[in-house]
Enzyme design. Sequence first.
Site, PDB file in Angstrom:
ATOM      1  N   GLY A 238     -11.091  -9.173   1.711  1.00 15.06           N
ATOM      2  CA  GLY A 238     -11.928  -7.922   2.168  1.00 15.06           C
ATOM      3  C   GLY A 238     -12.712  -7.854   0.809  1.00 15.06           C
ATOM      4  O   GLY A 238     -13.633  -6.831   0.745  1.00 15.06           O
TER       5      GLY A 238
ATOM      6  N   LYS B  81       1.090 -14.073   8.477  1.00 15.36           N
ATOM      7  CA  LYS B  81       0.640 -14.402   6.778  1.00 15.36           C
ATOM      8  C   LYS B  81       1.914 -14.868   6.032  1.00 15.36           C
ATOM      9  O   LYS B  81       1.458 -15.262   4.870  1.00 15.36           O
ATOM     10  CB  LYS B  81       0.514 -12.682   6.151  1.00 15.36           C
ATOM     11  CG  LYS B  81      -0.791 -12.118   7.052  1.00 15.36           C
ATOM     12  CD  LYS B  81      -2.231 -12.673   7.262  1.00 15.36           C
ATOM     13  CE  LYS B  81      -2.976 -12.075   8.074  1.00 15.36           C
ATOM     14  NZ  LYS B  81      -3.337 -10.696   7.718  1.00 15.36           N
TER      15      LYS B  81
ATOM     16  N   GLY C 261      -8.089  -2.876   3.664  1.00 10.78           N
ATOM     17  CA  GLY C 261      -8.251  -3.945   4.687  1.00 10.78           C
ATOM     18  C   GLY C 261      -7.671  -3.417   5.925  1.00 10.78           C
ATOM     19  O   GLY C 261      -7.289  -2.311   5.763  1.00 10.78           O
ATOM     20  N   SER C 262      -7.753  -4.158   6.908  1.00  6.77           N
ATOM     21  CA  SER C 262      -7.390  -3.659   8.172  1.00  6.77           C
ATOM     22  C   SER C 262      -5.917  -3.110   8.254  1.00  6.77           C
ATOM     23  O   SER C 262      -5.685  -2.096   9.215  1.00  6.77           O
ATOM     24  CB  SER C 262      -7.592  -4.774   9.263  1.00  6.77           C
ATOM     25  OG  SER C 262      -6.996  -5.971   8.951  1.00  6.77           O
TER      26      SER C 262
ATOM     27  N   ASP D 236      -0.488  -2.241  -0.123  1.00  8.94           N
ATOM     28  CA  ASP D 236      -1.514  -3.023   0.182  1.00  8.94           C
ATOM     29  C   ASP D 236      -1.027  -4.293   1.170  1.00  8.94           C
ATOM     30  O   ASP D 236       0.150  -4.632   1.111  1.00  8.94           O
ATOM     31  CB  ASP D 236      -2.265  -3.457  -1.065  1.00  8.94           C
ATOM     32  CG  ASP D 236      -3.638  -4.079  -1.191  1.00  8.94           C
ATOM     33  OD1 ASP D 236      -4.157  -4.056   0.087  1.00  8.94           O
ATOM     34  OD2 ASP D 236      -4.132  -4.465  -1.803  1.00  8.94           O
ATOM     35  N   GLY D 237      -2.315  -5.047   1.674  1.00 12.97           N
ATOM     36  CA  GLY D 237      -1.853  -5.938   2.637  1.00 12.97           C
ATOM     37  C   GLY D 237      -2.005  -7.340   1.714  1.00 12.97           C
ATOM     38  O   GLY D 237      -2.209  -7.275   0.523  1.00 12.97           O
TER      39      GLY D 237
ATOM     40  N   GLU E 199      -7.842  -4.170  -6.338  1.00 13.21           N
ATOM     41  CA  GLU E 199      -6.691  -4.339  -6.061  1.00 13.21           C
ATOM     42  C   GLU E 199      -5.728  -4.862  -7.132  1.00 13.21           C
ATOM     43  O   GLU E 199      -4.647  -4.177  -7.177  1.00 13.21           O
ATOM     44  CB  GLU E 199      -6.572  -5.171  -4.958  1.00 13.21           C
ATOM     45  CG  GLU E 199      -7.199  -4.870  -3.427  1.00 13.21           C
ATOM     46  CD  GLU E 199      -7.480  -5.660  -2.510  1.00 13.21           C
ATOM     47  OE1 GLU E 199      -7.750  -5.432  -1.444  1.00 13.21           O
ATOM     48  OE2 GLU E 199      -7.110  -6.929  -2.631  1.00 13.21           O
TER      49      GLU E 199
END
Length: 223
Positions: free
Chosen positions: A97, A121, A29-30, A81-82, A103
């Site tokens: 994503g 978030k 992800g971004s 991770d996001g 994940e």
Amino acid sequence: MSQDELKTLVGQAALSFIVPGEIVGVGSGSTVNKFIAALASMKDQIRGAVSSSLASTERLRALGIQVFDSNEVDRLSVYIDGADEIDHQGHMIKGGGAALTREKIVAALSSKFVCIVDESKLVQTLGKFPLPVEIIPMARRRITQQFEALGGRVQVRLKGGQPLVTDNGQIILDVSGLQIADPRAFELEISQWPGVVTVGVFAFQKAQVCLLGTASGVKTMTF
């Protein structure tokens, strides 16, 4: 600060959780892309990475970081991770994503999940972000009906006008209109539905740490 600057901030902050000499679990992800860029600065201090998506694997290799298959490692000390949403207990919604299955696999390999997100978030109750669910295509109609019975609105995720195909060769349903008050029970129930590969609620593989990017800097939350 802009959202992009907040992502850069938490991506850099995550470096403090890296254990020198070990293999790092890397999400997708971004926001994770910012972490991968930062990780290049200490690539000589780690053995390499296990990646949760083909896109992240390509980024890591382009920076000269060795990527291991998940079956080559027994345990990871940390997974970075996001998330699309995270609550105040560390439960998350992930899969925006389309990499939620991989994940969750890498998260399950890891002793510690460090979630890196900007403050937009953080939520009280999961469900505002449409819930991603990776499914086997032949089960689409039945699973759609089951979510509709829970009050959900279901859409097949598209790419170029066609159903998006994940790295695992499956499709994704995005379910809106849910309020997930008990993430662990919800994840357990949905995971039992025939045809569900992975539901994007991360309660069993929740975060132990959240690095939250705020206007006043990085806030560390522990769960």
